[in-house]
Motif scaffolding. Structure first.
Motif, PDB file in Angstrom:
ATOM      1  N   LEU A 428      34.704  23.299 103.623  1.00  0.00           N
ATOM      2  CA  LEU A 428      35.402  24.038 102.880  1.00  0.00           C
ATOM      3  C   LEU A 428      36.623  22.865 102.037  1.00  0.00           C
ATOM      4  CD1 LEU A 428      36.387  27.029 104.804  1.00  0.00           C
ATOM      5  CD2 LEU A 428      35.622  26.922 102.676  1.00  0.00           C
ATOM      6  N   CYS A 432      37.840  23.400  98.282  1.00  0.00           N
ATOM      7  CA  CYS A 432      39.144  23.747  98.062  1.00  0.00           C
ATOM      8  C   CYS A 432      39.558  22.354  96.959  1.00  0.00           C
ATOM      9  CB  CYS A 432      39.937  23.393  99.359  1.00  0.00           C
ATOM     10  SG  CYS A 432      39.774  24.764 100.343  1.00  0.00           S
ATOM     11  N   LEU A 445      41.423  30.215 104.762  1.00  0.00           N
ATOM     12  CA  LEU A 445      40.453  29.442 105.191  1.00  0.00           C
ATOM     13  C   LEU A 445      40.133  29.636 106.750  1.00  0.00           C
ATOM     14  CD1 LEU A 445      41.522  25.975 103.265  1.00  0.00           C
ATOM     15  CD2 LEU A 445      39.759  27.554 102.671  1.00  0.00           C
ATOM     16  N   ASP A 448      34.738  26.973 109.007  1.00  0.00           N
ATOM     17  CA  ASP A 448      34.031  26.021 108.280  1.00  0.00           C
ATOM     18  C   ASP A 448      32.855  25.748 109.347  1.00  0.00           C
ATOM     19  OD1 ASP A 448      33.049  23.565 107.412  1.00  0.00           O
ATOM     20  OD2 ASP A 448      34.980  23.212 106.304  1.00  0.00           O
ATOM     21  N   GLU A 541      43.494  22.574 105.325  1.00  0.00           N
ATOM     22  CA  GLU A 541      44.423  22.552 104.259  1.00  0.00           C
ATOM     23  C   GLU A 541      45.401  21.515 104.328  1.00  0.00           C
ATOM     24  OE1 GLU A 541      48.134  25.586 103.015  1.00  0.00           O
ATOM     25  OE2 GLU A 541      46.565  26.419 104.382  1.00  0.00           O
TER      26      GLU A 541
END
Length: 935
Positions: A428, A432, A445, A448, A541
């Protein structure tokens, strides 16, 4: 055998190697290899379900040689030994085949080919059709009107005419063909200088080896390239040709005590199969058993065996069957894949996505540089088998109209940034970063699949193609298949949208179904689920933000230093040539061997597998203690690596958009949980030498900011104190003492205030060396002392810190029993070689068993710190602080100049209190205008 269906004869040995090299290197939850098992059983299933044979045999080579080795000692001598990972899979394959009810044979003294050839000829003489499944070209000699070959991997069939088409000679001349050209794989010599084309041409003119030698004078007159020299080659190597003929001939008259009844398959033992599949992690096959789909030998329409529930594996390890293997079986439903080309289609899908609790998505781009690439399209999947592809940047003649990129971004942005809608992806962070370039900051999120696989077993491969094969028993469309047409490689935006749509939609579909499968396994272990949910997923993130932020670089400084390094390298070259008495390439092992061991007669420390003197770094380091040239070569190599890897390349990697370098952090790059980085690799820039520090000086703070470097102090020793519960070590850390000085005082039996700098240095080597499994020999070499003295240090160390020795012994034993060790958080680190028959591999695994929990716990600690600090930064809601790098146990920040002292203290506090151990964590924080000053 009166039945009219053909007898199936399977070359198990051929299956073994082909499966091992063709399938991904899969492993089970204990880290044991399973790729060959998967491949062999898959091929068997495919063949059996297609032909439903009434008589079948799976034949493997027995251990030991055959009669051919007596004829020629060099027969198969050039073959590499069977890989250890394949050896470990042979017995499980035999067990599964037997449990499937299939007759299995290994006959000593002959090869599988001979057993198959004897059975095949026996059947042919009685008018029975035979189908031989193999990838071995030698078997082509058996082909006849009654005997056919099938290659299960390519599904191609070889008939008599097929043999002619493929080899240029009929089946009855295959032995002659092999005798002339030889066979490198079996080390059959043949006639040197005669290849496949020449052998085929010779046999077309003179059909048979005997005919060739009887008419040897005619060979020179044949219209074959190089015919004039063939006669001499054939006569000179006649003995080799005749020997090769014998070696290549499959024996069809060996004595076999096998009856027709023994060739009849038995009813599969579904209970044993379920137990084996649970142990080796083939949950998909357990679902097939429960759905009566695993194996079908009932061509007459009889009821298949009743389904059997999965059984827990032996050795007290429970393997959970994913619920999804039944509910979400992988079915390719192309009619469920759509291409979004109109506003109406886009609005329909956006409405579905907005209402969904969760969905999988994927981006297609024209490069792997996620922070500087072009978005080609997006795919979405809400339920298995139904997915859509949204193209936005395809370029080729006749491309259909695509929706405007700006309009698409504006419409998907609210959905992608909605935290309440859970997002599922494969890697991911990449997606992103791509969308961040277009102003879309993906939120929500949650899952994954790459990370789900990583937490289940970090030793495995985590790419989608491998995961789909392992968990869904599905072969995906690969990127290469999509983009390579003949010898030409195309960019994905140049491929027709219809083709890309199938590929991209499948990616989203497979991702969703992989999550359904793997999440069930993760949920079964609360510790693993917690690591995934609270460490790995939130970190996505954080890393995405760090990568898109990047770090500012002083290009000019690096370019200047690169020129300086070039001068230093030139000087070192002159010194090397002077000492060697000639010019040579220091990067060439062969030239180094000649200079060091032939010309200068330096002692040979170690040899390569081929028996040549080794010139690797370890050998040169050993030689450098006593000889000048190896010392200079090592220095030259080190500087050359810095120049090539950093000072030359870093300036070229600076983004023209923001003048920053954007590394890529890999969460699945190590088996311990540690992060790695690439393009560029920031983890390997040296910190202990002047050259490395000069490179770090090029990592600078922007105007108005300072660099803060916060580094955990002696974190692995502190973790060792926690794990071992050693009272002495815990007390030293609790009292904030210098642990190396304390160790020196304890092991030497002297007061702390009398410890010299050299004694402290030796104690430091012991402290860190022992947790990495260093031996007395290794310690002696590192400190430049006698082995006896090194052993004294080690013995006294364990006397003073008995808890550490107890921990090490217990950890080795536990690792051997269960096949893995754990971090403080419960992250599992599997050790595939812990029971290896190779002492070197086994000892290496034992060292890893001791060290991995410390490295893995250190990884969990710094990841937790990064997550906590990122939340704190977001709460500040300003641009006062940016987290820009993570290197081993160090975090690097850009901080407003006016706030550095205050923020430095807060960073230190958060890092020291993010994770609770029995001993306090300590962080050293520094401030500077560049990375070197701050560290």
């Amino acid at each position: 055998m009166k039945d009219s269906s053909p007898i199936i004869l399977i070359d198990g040995s051929s299956y073994l190697y082909r499966a091992f090299f063709a399938c991904p290197p899969l492993t089970n939850s204990k880290g044991e290899p399973t790729g060959a098992i998967f491949g062999v059983i898959n091929m068997l299933r495919s063949l059996i379900n297609q032909y439903k044979p009434k008589h079948i045999a799976v034949v493997f080579d027995a251990k030991g040689g055959s009669f051919r080795n007596e004829l020629y000692k060099e027969y198969k001598a050039t073959r590499e030994a069977m890989p250890d990972d394949l050896i470990l899979q042979v017995e499980p394959i035999h067990k599964i085949i037997t449990a499937m009810g299939l007759p299995l044979f290994c006959i000593e003294g002959v090869e599988a080919d001979d057993v198959i050839g004897t059975i095949a000829l026996h059947c042919e003489q009685r008018g029975i059709d035979v189908l031989i499944s193999t990838g071995d070209k030698d078997m082509a000699q058996l082909v006849s009107d009654k005997i056919t070959l099938i290659n299960t991997m390519t599904n191609s069939v070889l008939t008599p005419q097929g043999v002619v088409d493929k080899f240029g000679v009929p089946p009855e001349l295959i032995i002659d063909f092999l005798a002339l050209m030889g066979d490198k794989s079996d080390n059959i010599p043949g006639v040197p200088g005669i290849g496949e084309k020449t052998a085929s041409a010779l046999l077309s003119a003179l059909p048979g080896l005997k005919s060739i030698y009887e008419n040897i004078d005619e060979v020179a007159n044949l219209s074959i390239r190089g015919a004039k020299s063939l006669k001499e080659k054939l006569l000179t190597n006649k003995d080799e040709a005749m020997l090769s003929y014998k070696l290549a001939t499959i024996k069809t008259d060996i004595e076999l005590d096998i009856t027709a009844e023994q060739l009849q398959p038995k009813v599969p033992d579904m209970s044993q199969l379920s137990e084996l599949f649970a142990y080796y992690g083939f949950n998909r096959w357990i679902a097939d058993i429960n759905n009566n789909k695993f194996i079908n030998l009932n061509g007459d329409g009889a009821e298949p065996p009743a389904p059997v529930a999965a059984q827990p594996a032996k050795n007290n390890v429970t393997h959970h069957q994913p619920e999804s293997t039944v509910k979400h079986s992988m079915i390719k439903v192309e009619q469920g894949y759509e291409t979004i080309l109109t506003h109406k289609e886009l609005d329909k899908w956006l409405d579905q996505l907005a209402k969904a609790e969760q969905f999988a998505f994927d981006t297609e781009t024209n490069s792997l540089n996620s922070t500087d690439t072009l978005l080609i399209g997006l795919s979405f999947c809400i339920e298995p088998g139904k997915a859509a592809y949204l193209p936005v940047n395809h370029f080729y003649l006749g491309v259909p109209d695509q929706l405007p990129l700006g309009e698409v971004i504006a419409k998907i942005k609210p959905i992608m940034e909605n935290e309440k809608i859970k997002k599922i992806g494969q890697n991911l962070k990449f997606d992103c970063n791509v969308l961040a370039q277009y102003g879309v900051i993906v939120k929500g999120l949650t899952y994954d699949t790459m990370l789900e696989s990583y937490i289940l077993n970090s030793n495995n491969r985590h790419d989608m193609d491998t995961l789909a094969l392992k968990h869904l028993n599905h072969q995906t469309i690969t990127y290469t298949e999509l983009t390579k047409k003949g010898n030409q490689q195309f960019s994905i935006d140049e491929i027709e949208i219809e083709e890309v749509s199938k590929y991209a939609a499948e990616d989203a579909d497979v991702t969703l179904q992989l999550h359904h499968s793997m999440w069930q396994q993760l949920k079964a272990d609360s510790k693993l689920a917690d690591i995934f949910t609270n460490i790995e997923m939130p970190l996505v993130e954080v890393l995405s933000k760090m990568e898109t932020t990047g770090v500012l670089i002083n290009k000019e400084l690096l370019i200047e230093y690169s020129a300086e390094l070039a001068e230093k390298l030139k000087q070192l070259e002159e010194e090397m040539y002077l000492l060697a008495g000639e010019e040579f390439n220091p990067a060439s092992p062969k030239q180094l061997q000649k200079i060091l061991f032939e010309k200068l007669s330096l002692p040979v420390i170690k040899k390569t597998p081929k028996g040549d003197p080794s010139t690797n770094e370890e050998v040169l380091t050993e030689l450098a203690h006593d000889f000048e040239l190896p010392k200079i070569i090592l220095k030259y190599r080190g500087l050359a690596k810095l120049k090539n890897t950093y000072t030359d390349k870093l300036p070229l990697m600076v983004s023209p958009k923001d003048h920053r370098i954007h590394t890529s952090y890999n969460q699945t790059g190590t088996i311990t949980g540690r992060l790695s980085s690439s393009d560029p690799n920031l983890q390997n820039i040296p910190v202990r030498n002047e050259e490395g520090r000069k490179i770090r000086q090029a990592f600078i703070a922007p105007k108005g900011y300072k660099i803060i470097s916060a580094d955990y102090s002696q974190i692995e020793l502190r973790i060792m104190a926690h794990l071992s519960k050693d009272k002495g070590l815990l007390a030293a850390f609790e009292q904030g003492k210098d642990i190396h000085r304390v160790t020196a005082a304890e092991t030497l039996g002297i007061p702390e205030d009398t410890v010299t700098s050299e004694q402290r240095r030796n104690a430091k080597a012991v402290n860190f060396g022992l947790i990495y499994g260093m031996s007395a020999f290794g310690l002696a070499r590192q400190l430049g002392i006698a082995r006896k003295e090194a052993q004294f240090y080690i013995d006294r160390y364990f006397e003073r810190y008995p808890g550490i020795q107890t921990y090490m012994e217990e950890t080795r034993q536990l690792a051997t029993e269960q096949g893995y060790v754990e971090t403080v958080s419960g992250r599992r680190l599997y050790l595939p070689s812990i029971k290896s028959s190779s002492a070197i591999e086994r000892k290496g695994a034992e060292r890893a068993a001791i060290n991995a929990p410390m490295q893995g716990t250190a990884a969990d600690i710094i990841k937790t710190a990064m997550i906590d600090i990122n939340k704190w930064i977001e709460q500040r809601n300003n641009d006062d602080i940016r987290m820009i790098m993570q290197v081993h146990d160090e975090l690097v920040f850009e901080v407003k100049e006016s706030l550095v002292e205050q923020i430095s203290k807060e960073i230190k506090d958060k890092m020291e209190n993010c994770f609770k151990l029995s001993t306090p964590l300590k962080v050293d924080a520094g401030i500077g205008d560049n990375w070197d000053e701050a560290h």
